[in-house]
Motif scaffolding. Structure first.
Motif, PDB file in Angstrom:
ATOM      1  N   CYS A  18       9.398  -3.697  -5.767  1.00 28.59           N
ATOM      2  CA  CYS A  18       8.682  -2.484  -6.157  1.00 28.59           C
ATOM      3  C   CYS A  18       8.104  -2.646  -7.557  1.00 28.59           C
ATOM      4  O   CYS A  18       8.769  -3.134  -8.468  1.00 28.59           O
ATOM      5  CB  CYS A  18       9.643  -1.309  -6.119  1.00 28.59           C
ATOM      6  SG  CYS A  18       8.839   0.276  -6.339  1.00 28.59           S
ATOM      7  N   LEU A  19       6.841  -2.222  -7.691  1.00 28.57           N
ATOM      8  CA  LEU A  19       6.152  -2.180  -8.983  1.00 28.57           C
ATOM      9  C   LEU A  19       5.770  -0.743  -9.277  1.00 28.57           C
ATOM     10  O   LEU A  19       5.462   0.012  -8.350  1.00 28.57           O
ATOM     11  CB  LEU A  19       4.838  -2.957  -8.922  1.00 28.57           C
ATOM     12  CG  LEU A  19       4.804  -4.438  -9.068  1.00 28.57           C
ATOM     13  CD1 LEU A  19       3.365  -4.931  -8.953  1.00 28.57           C
ATOM     14  CD2 LEU A  19       5.399  -4.878 -10.385  1.00 28.57           C
ATOM     15  N   VAL A  20       5.731  -0.378 -10.533  1.00 21.28           N
ATOM     16  CA  VAL A  20       5.133   0.873 -10.956  1.00 21.28           C
ATOM     17  C   VAL A  20       3.894   0.485 -11.752  1.00 21.28           C
ATOM     18  O   VAL A  20       3.979  -0.303 -12.706  1.00 21.28           O
ATOM     19  CB  VAL A  20       6.093   1.732 -11.807  1.00 21.28           C
ATOM     20  CG1 VAL A  20       5.389   2.997 -12.284  1.00 21.28           C
ATOM     21  CG2 VAL A  20       7.348   2.080 -11.016  1.00 21.28           C
ATOM     22  N   LEU A  21       2.753   1.013 -11.303  1.00 22.52           N
ATOM     23  CA  LEU A  21       1.478   0.715 -11.948  1.00 22.52           C
ATOM     24  C   LEU A  21       0.927   1.969 -12.610  1.00 22.52           C
ATOM     25  O   LEU A  21       1.060   3.070 -12.064  1.00 22.52           O
ATOM     26  CB  LEU A  21       0.451   0.240 -10.910  1.00 22.52           C
ATOM     27  CG  LEU A  21       0.822  -0.980 -10.092  1.00 22.52           C
ATOM     28  CD1 LEU A  21      -0.157  -1.165  -8.940  1.00 22.52           C
ATOM     29  CD2 LEU A  21       0.850  -2.210 -10.984  1.00 22.52           C
ATOM     30  N   GLY A  22       0.268   1.792 -13.754  1.00 27.94           N
ATOM     31  CA  GLY A  22      -0.485   2.877 -14.343  1.00 27.94           C
ATOM     32  C   GLY A  22      -1.782   3.049 -13.574  1.00 27.94           C
ATOM     33  O   GLY A  22      -2.143   2.221 -12.727  1.00 27.94           O
ATOM     34  N   THR A  23      -2.510   4.097 -13.863  1.00 26.86           N
ATOM     35  CA  THR A  23      -3.776   4.331 -13.172  1.00 26.86           C
ATOM     36  C   THR A  23      -4.825   3.279 -13.535  1.00 26.86           C
ATOM     37  O   THR A  23      -5.824   3.139 -12.844  1.00 26.86           O
ATOM     38  CB  THR A  23      -4.319   5.739 -13.476  1.00 26.86           C
ATOM     39  OG1 THR A  23      -4.457   5.889 -14.893  1.00 26.86           O
ATOM     40  CG2 THR A  23      -3.370   6.815 -12.930  1.00 26.86           C
ATOM     41  N   VAL A 120      -2.865  11.792 -10.159  1.00 29.16           N
ATOM     42  CA  VAL A 120      -2.056  10.587 -10.069  1.00 29.16           C
ATOM     43  C   VAL A 120      -1.718  10.105 -11.482  1.00 29.16           C
ATOM     44  O   VAL A 120      -2.618   9.890 -12.307  1.00 29.16           O
ATOM     45  CB  VAL A 120      -2.782   9.471  -9.286  1.00 29.16           C
ATOM     46  CG1 VAL A 120      -1.946   8.192  -9.260  1.00 29.16           C
ATOM     47  CG2 VAL A 120      -3.095   9.922  -7.858  1.00 29.16           C
ATOM     48  N   ALA A 121      -0.443   9.964 -11.752  1.00 27.00           N
ATOM     49  CA  ALA A 121       0.022   9.461 -13.049  1.00 27.00           C
ATOM     50  C   ALA A 121       0.462   8.004 -12.925  1.00 27.00           C
ATOM     51  O   ALA A 121       0.308   7.221 -13.858  1.00 27.00           O
ATOM     52  CB  ALA A 121       1.174  10.318 -13.563  1.00 27.00           C
ATOM     53  N   TRP A 122       1.024   7.655 -11.760  1.00 29.61           N
ATOM     54  CA  TRP A 122       1.546   6.319 -11.511  1.00 29.61           C
ATOM     55  C   TRP A 122       1.316   5.977 -10.051  1.00 29.61           C
ATOM     56  O   TRP A 122       1.149   6.869  -9.214  1.00 29.61           O
ATOM     57  CB  TRP A 122       3.064   6.260 -11.779  1.00 29.61           C
ATOM     58  CG  TRP A 122       3.450   6.733 -13.138  1.00 29.61           C
ATOM     59  CD1 TRP A 122       3.961   7.952 -13.474  1.00 29.61           C
ATOM     60  CD2 TRP A 122       3.331   5.996 -14.353  1.00 29.61           C
ATOM     61  NE1 TRP A 122       4.187   8.013 -14.822  1.00 29.61           N
ATOM     62  CE2 TRP A 122       3.800   6.824 -15.394  1.00 29.61           C
ATOM     63  CE3 TRP A 122       2.883   4.719 -14.673  1.00 29.61           C
ATOM     64  CZ2 TRP A 122       3.828   6.420 -16.714  1.00 29.61           C
ATOM     65  CZ3 TRP A 122       2.917   4.315 -15.995  1.00 29.61           C
ATOM     66  CH2 TRP A 122       3.387   5.159 -17.001  1.00 29.61           C
ATOM     67  N   ILE A 123       1.379   4.701  -9.751  1.00 28.89           N
ATOM     68  CA  ILE A 123       1.393   4.246  -8.360  1.00 28.89           C
ATOM     69  C   ILE A 123       2.653   3.399  -8.190  1.00 28.89           C
ATOM     70  O   ILE A 123       2.898   2.482  -8.972  1.00 28.89           O
ATOM     71  CB  ILE A 123       0.162   3.401  -7.999  1.00 28.89           C
ATOM     72  CG1 ILE A 123      -1.123   4.217  -8.168  1.00 28.89           C
ATOM     73  CG2 ILE A 123       0.279   2.875  -6.561  1.00 28.89           C
ATOM     74  CD1 ILE A 123      -2.393   3.385  -7.985  1.00 28.89           C
ATOM     75  N   CYS A 124       3.417   3.740  -7.178  1.00 32.70           N
ATOM     76  CA  CYS A 124       4.570   2.932  -6.817  1.00 32.70           C
ATOM     77  C   CYS A 124       4.105   2.014  -5.680  1.00 32.70           C
ATOM     78  O   CYS A 124       3.710   2.494  -4.613  1.00 32.70           O
ATOM     79  CB  CYS A 124       5.712   3.833  -6.360  1.00 32.70           C
ATOM     80  SG  CYS A 124       7.179   2.908  -5.882  1.00 32.70           S
ATOM     81  N   ALA A 125       4.097   0.719  -5.939  1.00 31.59           N
ATOM     82  CA  ALA A 125       3.691  -0.274  -4.944  1.00 31.59           C
ATOM     83  C   ALA A 125       4.966  -0.946  -4.442  1.00 31.59           C
ATOM     84  O   ALA A 125       5.646  -1.630  -5.198  1.00 31.59           O
ATOM     85  CB  ALA A 125       2.742  -1.288  -5.564  1.00 31.59           C
ATOM     86  N   ALA A 126       5.283  -0.704  -3.181  1.00 34.71           N
ATOM     87  CA  ALA A 126       6.530  -1.214  -2.628  1.00 34.71           C
ATOM     88  C   ALA A 126       6.268  -1.926  -1.315  1.00 34.71           C
ATOM     89  O   ALA A 126       5.293  -1.657  -0.626  1.00 34.71           O
ATOM     90  CB  ALA A 126       7.505  -0.064  -2.409  1.00 34.71           C
ATOM     91  N   GLY A 127       7.154  -2.823  -0.999  1.00 30.65           N
ATOM     92  CA  GLY A 127       7.015  -3.524   0.261  1.00 30.65           C
ATOM     93  C   GLY A 127       8.341  -4.091   0.688  1.00 30.65           C
ATOM     94  O   GLY A 127       9.290  -4.086  -0.081  1.00 30.65           O
ATOM     95  N   PRO A 128       8.395  -4.601   1.925  1.00 32.20           N
ATOM     96  CA  PRO A 128       9.631  -5.237   2.354  1.00 32.20           C
ATOM     97  C   PRO A 128       9.922  -6.400   1.417  1.00 32.20           C
ATOM     98  O   PRO A 128      10.342  -6.179   0.307  1.00 32.20           O
ATOM     99  CB  PRO A 128       9.344  -5.692   3.774  1.00 32.20           C
ATOM    100  CG  PRO A 128       8.119  -4.979   4.195  1.00 32.20           C
ATOM    101  CD  PRO A 128       7.398  -4.614   2.936  1.00 32.20           C
TER     102      PRO A 128
END
Length: 159
Positions: A18-23, A120-128
């Motif tokens: 999992c990553l947390v990305l800024g806009t 949108v303040a952040w994007i949570c990019a997640a994957g298996p």
């Protein structure tokens, strides 16, 4: 009384990368599972523009991972909806040797985290996991994407 949740601890314990990305698509945080599958430390990732750290493999003329992921992230930003990405080949540079790439196949779920203003303040990019798959598993047609309602709201305990 409900106990206060340790959100940084929960994030660190997630078994999925999992990553947390800024806009601006700069990496704000990476959990240990993401660091493990990419061979990077959190310190190497945080503060870096996502596509500078993970560019397309220049040795693969069919590489489209950057364009596909960027499209998904921009859909999340514009729609404020979760975007599910289909299986995608996205090779990653080998840590310490940016001219060499490892073949990787990924699926991802990109989730907007809304701020108090509803934007949108952040994007949570997640994957298996950054899984390897045989070339035969690559979709023959354009990847299908699904959008889901339910952006998550930022706030409360945690960062």
């Amino acid at each position: 009384m409900t106990p206060k949740i340790d959100y940084p601890g929960v994030f660190a314990a997630l078994p999925s990368p999992c990553l947390v990305l800024g806009t601006d698509l700069v990496i704000a945080d990476a959990n240990p599972a993401f660091c493990a599958v990419t061979g990077r430390t959190r310190g190497e990732l945080v503060g870096q523009y996502l596509f500078d750290t993970f560019p397309n493999n220049p040795a693969d003329p069919e590489a489209d991972g950057v364009a596909t992921l960027k499209d998904s992230l921009h859909r999340v930003l514009s729609s404020r909806q979760t975007d599910h990405m289909a299986l995608q080949k996205y090779d990653i540079p080998i840590s310490g040797n940016p001219d060499a790439f490892k073949e990787r196949w990924w699926t991802a779920i990109n989730v907007p985290v809304l701020g108090p203003d509803g934007e949108v303040a952040w994007i949570c990019a997640a994957g298996p996991s950054g899984r390897r798959a045989a070339r035969r598993n690559r979709p023959e047609r354009s990847p299908r994407r699904r959008s889901s309602p339910g952006p998550h709201r930022a706030g409360g305990a945690g960062r």
